[in-house]
Structure formats: structure tokens, C-alpha cells
Design an enzyme around this catalytic site. Structure first.
Site, mmCIF file in Angstrom:
data_model
loop_
_atom_site.group_PDB
_atom_site.id
_atom_site.type_symbol
_atom_site.label_atom_id
_atom_site.label_comp_id
_atom_site.label_asym_id
_atom_site.label_seq_id
_atom_site.Cartn_x
_atom_site.Cartn_y
_atom_site.Cartn_z
ATOM 1 N N ILE A 153 73.117 28.168 55.512
ATOM 2 C CA ILE A 153 72.314 27.393 54.560
ATOM 3 C C ILE A 153 73.044 26.057 54.472
ATOM 4 O O ILE A 153 74.118 25.961 53.882
ATOM 5 C CB ILE A 153 72.197 28.084 53.196
ATOM 6 C CG1 ILE A 153 71.465 29.421 53.340
ATOM 7 C CG2 ILE A 153 71.464 27.166 52.208
ATOM 8 C CD1 ILE A 153 71.301 30.198 52.049
ATOM 9 N N PRO A 154 72.481 25.019 55.087
ATOM 10 C CA PRO A 154 73.228 23.787 55.377
ATOM 11 C C PRO A 154 73.412 22.843 54.193
ATOM 12 O O PRO A 154 72.834 21.763 54.141
ATOM 13 C CB PRO A 154 72.402 23.155 56.488
ATOM 14 C CG PRO A 154 70.997 23.606 56.200
ATOM 15 C CD PRO A 154 71.134 24.998 55.661
ATOM 16 N N CYS A 155 74.291 23.205 53.268
ATOM 17 C CA CYS A 155 74.566 22.346 52.116
ATOM 18 C C CYS A 155 75.179 21.011 52.533
ATOM 19 O O CYS A 155 75.086 20.033 51.798
ATOM 20 C CB CYS A 155 75.446 23.065 51.108
ATOM 21 S SG CYS A 155 76.912 23.849 51.785
ATOM 22 N N HIS A 156 75.760 20.958 53.722
ATOM 23 C CA HIS A 156 76.346 19.700 54.188
ATOM 24 C C HIS A 156 75.289 18.627 54.420
ATOM 25 O O HIS A 156 75.613 17.456 54.498
ATOM 26 C CB HIS A 156 77.163 19.927 55.471
ATOM 27 C CG HIS A 156 76.381 20.495 56.606
ATOM 28 N ND1 HIS A 156 76.141 21.863 56.735
ATOM 29 C CD2 HIS A 156 75.779 19.900 57.661
ATOM 30 C CE1 HIS A 156 75.435 22.067 57.834
ATOM 31 N NE2 HIS A 156 75.205 20.888 58.409
ATOM 32 N N ARG A 157 74.019 19.003 54.496
ATOM 33 C CA ARG A 157 72.937 18.037 54.724
ATOM 34 C C ARG A 157 72.472 17.364 53.444
ATOM 35 O O ARG A 157 71.543 16.557 53.466
ATOM 36 C CB ARG A 157 71.779 18.723 55.426
ATOM 37 C CG ARG A 157 72.153 19.206 56.818
ATOM 38 C CD ARG A 157 71.000 19.879 57.512
ATOM 39 N NE ARG A 157 71.496 20.538 58.726
ATOM 40 C CZ ARG A 157 70.908 21.587 59.276
ATOM 41 N NH1 ARG A 157 69.801 22.088 58.763
ATOM 42 N NH2 ARG A 157 71.428 22.140 60.361
#
Length: 181
Positions: free
Chosen positions: A122-126
Site C-alpha cells: 500500500i504505497p504511502c510513499h506516493r
């Protein structure tokens, strides 16, 4: 961030860091960033699949994830995480843009990003700060963890042309902390 490899069912090595994975029965229960150099081979089919998918993503950021994730989070956190999952590699949204989509506040979105139990998948870095600035990562604004965020964004840059503005350009690196000031 844990520094022991004893708590993890699988540890996947990455450039400058590792990904510790906890499994619970037939689900991924959590993923956490660990220091480089730690590894642990999978001992079950799910662990091997997690390793395969994370390794594939580390080679090609366009690789999608299809892993069974254990239920986690509040309704608000899950709403933020669903928005994250819709952001394609190489793209980003600001905390404010996500807040506007779900009727929240940027600070609450940041809190949900930091509480994400499945980073990378789940790409929280985006999710970045206004003006393309890096923002925080995993409740940290300096050091090892924001360096990983910078590396993940740079890794995906070829897929979507993402650049950072105020915190410097996203650059490819073998170490996530190589371009931190």
C-alpha cells in the site's frame, strides 16, 4: 523500525534497506522497513509469494501486488489507504489532495500514512507534501525512513516522471539516504 530479524517471517533485502514481513495464517499481517543486510528466507508458500512479489517490485516498479492483507486500521485509515492504492507508480498526490478526496484534513491523512501496516504494497510513499516536497514517512521527517521514501519515489520515477521540488530532485540511488541533506 525494528533492528532485530527475530520478529519476522520473511525479510527481503532491498537497496540500502530490508523489508521485514509478518505473516498470520494465510495473510500478510505487516511489513516494516529494516536496516540493510538482514534477510530471512520464506518457510511457507505465502512467504515465498510475498518474497516473489516484493523482489519483482524492487526490479520493476510497475509490478502490481496481489497479496492477502490482514484487516487493519480505522475507517478513516482504510479510506486513505484505498486512495493510495489507486495512485499509479511514478505518480503522487499531496496530503491535501487526499484529504479533499475523502473529506478529511492533511494532518489526519499524514497520520493514516504513518499508520500504514503494509508500506510498499500500500504505497504511502506516493503521498507527498504540498509543492512536491517529500514530507514525512512512517512518522519520521529525517534520516533512514525518509531516505527510503526518496528511494521508492526515485525507483518509480521512470514509470511516471515524478520529481521532488523543495527537498531536491528524486534521484536513483543504491542507498536510500544518499541524497538527504
Amino acid at each position: 523500525m525494528s533492528t532485530s530479524d527475530g520478529d519476522w517471517d520473511v525479510i527481503v533485502g532491498a537497496p540500502g534497506f530490508a523489508l521485514g514481513v509478518r505473516l498470520a495464517a494465510d495473510m500478510v499481517a505487516g511489513i516494516e522497513f529494516l536496516p540493510a543486510g538482514l534477510t530471512r528466507s520464506a518457510r511457507c508458500a505465502l512467504g515465498r509469494e510475498v518474497t516473489t512479489q516484493l523482489t519483482a517490485y524492487l526490479r520493476d516498479p510497475l509490478t502490481p501486488f496481489d497479496l492477502p492483507l490482514a484487516a487493519a486500521g480505522t475507517l478513516h485509515q482504510r479510506a486513505v489507504w484505498e486512495v493510495m492504492r489507486a495512485i499509479s507508480p511514478g505518480s503522487s498526490l499531496t496530503y491535501g489532495e487526499v484529504a479533499a478526496q475523502i473529506g478529511s484534513s492533511p494532518r489526519a491523512v499524514g497520520g493514516a500514512c504513518g499508520a500504514n501496516p503494509f508500506p510498499v504494497v500500500i504505497p504511502c510513499h506516493r503521498i507527498v507534501a504540498a509543492g512536491g516536497r517529500l514530507g514525512g514517512f512512517a512518522h519520521s521527517t529525517a534520516g533512514f525512513l525518509p531516505g527510503i521514501k526518496r528511494w521508492l519515489l526515485a525507483h518509480e520515477a521512470a514509470a511516471g516522471g515524478f520529481t521532488l521540488s523543495a527537498n531536491g530532485p528524486a534521484q536513483s540511488s543504491h542507498r536510500p539516504d544518499a541524497h538527504l541533506s
